[in-house]
Design an enzyme around this catalytic site. Structure first.
Site, PDB file in Angstrom:
ATOM      1  N   ILE A   1       0.849  -1.198   0.000  1.00  9.56           N
ATOM      2  CA  ILE A   1       0.000   0.000   0.000  1.00  9.56           C
ATOM      3  C   ILE A   1       0.884   1.248   0.000  1.00  9.56           C
ATOM      4  CG2 ILE A   1      -1.715   1.317   1.305  1.00  9.56           C
ATOM      5  CD1 ILE A   1      -2.719  -1.377   2.448  1.00  9.56           C
TER       6      ILE A   1
ATOM      7  N   GLN B   1       2.313   1.872  -3.386  1.00  9.28           N
ATOM      8  CA  GLN B   1       1.300   2.404  -4.301  1.00  9.28           C
ATOM      9  C   GLN B   1       1.005   3.874  -3.974  1.00  9.28           C
ATOM     10  OE1 GLN B   1      -0.151   1.455  -7.010  1.00  9.28           O
ATOM     11  NE2 GLN B   1      -1.716   3.045  -7.129  1.00  9.28           N
ATOM     12  N   GLU B   2       0.998   4.193  -2.690  1.00  5.37           N
ATOM     13  CA  GLU B   2       0.661   5.552  -2.275  1.00  5.37           C
ATOM     14  C   GLU B   2       1.769   6.557  -2.597  1.00  5.37           C
ATOM     15  OE1 GLU B   2      -2.076   6.754  -1.207  1.00  5.37           O
ATOM     16  OE2 GLU B   2      -3.274   5.049  -0.576  1.00  5.37           O
ATOM     17  N   SER B   3       2.999   6.225  -2.225  1.00  7.91           N
ATOM     18  CA  SER B   3       4.062   7.246  -2.273  1.00  7.91           C
ATOM     19  C   SER B   3       5.357   6.755  -2.913  1.00  7.91           C
ATOM     20  CB  SER B   3       4.392   7.669  -0.840  1.00  7.91           C
ATOM     21  OG  SER B   3       4.990   6.566  -0.167  1.00  7.91           O
TER      22      SER B   3
ATOM     23  N   TYR C   1      -5.832   0.874  -8.381  1.00  3.75           N
ATOM     24  CA  TYR C   1      -5.196   0.895  -7.064  1.00  3.75           C
ATOM     25  C   TYR C   1      -5.107  -0.514  -6.462  1.00  3.75           C
ATOM     26  CZ  TYR C   1      -4.685   2.444  -2.152  1.00  3.75           C
ATOM     27  OH  TYR C   1      -4.255   2.641  -0.874  1.00  3.75           O
TER      28      TYR C   1
END
Ligand code: GLU
Length: 477
Positions: free
Chosen positions: A315, A318-320, A445
């Site tokens: 996660i 994927q986020e940053s 996502y």
């Protein structure tokens, strides 16, 4: 001897011979009774012995033990019969087929193509998958455009495979000049390894394997499909009766009719092929260069929340892309890209602090998960949670309502995934409570996170030291 005694003696002799005759007859009856059908013997024994091939598309060590499409399918069949499974792993494809033919196992599974020559030696179930056989070339070398571009020494294929059978029939037909090197000693992983290292330039891989493998082999690029699509099925010994095969067909029909087969396909292959060459390279580069600084933080947050650290790390990537200073124009920031409101709600004072951000993200994931109806089991629960984490729970609920209206199952990610993008269309979002949303985003996502998660599980569980080194070395170019 009196007459009465003579009669008694004769009677005794008659009775004795009757008993003897009955005994002989009984034994003969027993001997002549046909053997139990294989499926009954399997059930009596309580164990199904299955020859399996290890590969990302079939069977591999996952986060919670063995996993994979074929693994799940075989387990389902064993449950259907009410027995346990014992997997055996013959060293090569040829051995796997030979062992099956001589009845050393009950069946063989592992992405096996039904070919004319195999049909002569083995019994097959109905097909549960269809694949294309794809010519793979080493990215960076010249891409072959047709079979005529293949130099004999360049193409290495698994000996005795359906790929080799395809090549043989092409050579016997329109391509008499076709040549290749037949490798009896290897499986698909070894060939892709060799391709990655630059030792070979061309090989053939089944299409369902390609999507999953490209995450681990950056150099593997598809040139074109060879031959006709192949049906994939289980193989059974021909010398045994067909009862087990028939039971397998009944099971396969059942899961095809009730949607389970389609769900399994979606689960194991639905997200594959989403990452391109650059995505894959960048990911392994970040695993090498950035993850080490945060790994302990992910592990800690996982321990605190009862989640898998590799899921949290996926996660975070994927986020940053694991950048603690990441900021988005919408005001989310930090490794887990939390909004100010979420950070506050999770009792996080500094979103830019990586450890806090990760803790906040993990807690928030748990908060979203609690809102998902309890009846929904894993893994759908997790995918729905992630979608809700991304787009907001209200929009996810709207998409689930649209799914239900449309005749889909709102508890299945596979079904909700299809309807989420409708939230961007006026015709649909005006009919639901929370209105417009870019519903395509949570689909990408979730798919991406599943890929990163699979890759991290592969890296930490399945891969040996040499493979790990190779994966990290992919980051270099
Ligand atoms: N589908 C191939 C076959 O049936 C197996 C693929 C492989 O071994 O990678 O021969």
């Amino acid at each position: 001897m009196t007459r009465a005694a003579r009669v008694r003696r004769r009677l005794a002799i008659v009775l004795a011979s009757c008993a003897l005759a009955a005994g002989v007859f009984g034994v003969a009856l027993l001997l002549s009774r046909p053997p139990l059908p294989v499926v009954d013997r399997v059930q009596q024994r309580g164990e199904l012995v299955v020859a399996m091939r290890e590969a990302p598309s079939t069977y591999h060590e996952g986060a919670g033990g063995p996993d994979g499409f074929e693994y799940a399918l075989v387990r389902g069949f064993a449950d259907h019969l009410g027995v346990d499974v014992r997997f055996v792993f013959p060293g090569t494809l040829v051995e796997l087929l030979d062992d099956t033919m001589r009845g050393a196992v009950h069946l063989a599974s592992g992405g096996l193509a039904v070919t004319p020559s195999r049909r002569q030696r083995l019994l097959f179930s109905n097909a549960y998958e269809v694949v294309d056989e794809q010519l793979i070339y080493r990215r960076g070398s010249e891409r072959p455009r047709s079979l005529d571009d293949i130099a004999a020494g360049d193409l290495h294929v698994i000996g005795g495979s359906s790929h080799e059978e395809t090549l043989t029939s092409l050579r016997n037909g329109a391509h008499p000049g076709l040549g290749w090197i037949s490798r009896r000693d290897v499986g698909v992983a070894a060939l892709l390894d060799a391709l990655e290292r630059g030792e070979i330039r061309l090989t053939i891989v089944d299409s369902n394997e390609v999507g999953l493998s490209q995450r681990l082999y950056k150099r593997a690029a598809v040139a074109f499909d060879i031959g006709e699509p192949r049906a994939i099925a289980w193989a059974f010994p021909k010398r045994a009766d067909s009862s087990l095969r028939d039971a397998a067909n009944a099971y396969l029909r059942e899961i095809d009719n009730d949607g389970r087969l389609q769900r399994l396909r979606a689960r194991y292959f639905g997200h594959a092929g989403r990452l391109n060459f650059v995505d894959t390279r960048d990911f392994w580069r970040a695993v090498r260069d950035r993850l080490p600084a945060y790994r302990a933080m992910f592990e800690q947050a996982a321990a605190d929340t009862g989640l898998d650290w590799r899921l949290l790390a996926a996660i975070g990537y994927q986020e940053s892309h694991w950048r603690a200073d990441a900021v988005s124009p919408t005001g989310v920031r930090g490794i887990m890209m939390l909004t100010q409101a979420t950070a506050k709600q999770m009792k996080i004072s500094d979103r830019n602090d990586p450890a806090q951000s990760i803790t906040g993200g993990a807690r928030y994931l748990r908060v979203v998960e609690k809102k998902i109806p309890e009846r929904i089991p894993q893994p759908n629960r997790l995918w729905l949670t992630l979608a809700g984490y991304n787009i907001g729970f209200g929009h996810l609920e709207d998409a689930r309502i649209l799914t239900q209206r449309d005749g889909g199952n709102p508890d299945l990610w596979m079904d909700v995934k299809q309807r989420l993008p409708l939230l961007a269309k006026k015709k649909y979002h005006t009919t639901v409570r929370h209105g417009f949303a870019r519903g395509g985003e949570p689909v990408t996502y979730v798919d991406n996170i599943r890929n990163y998660y699979d890759m991290l599980v592969w890296f930490t569980t399945t891969a040996d030291d040499a493979t790990r080194e190779r994966l990290l070395a992919q980051a270099d170019d």
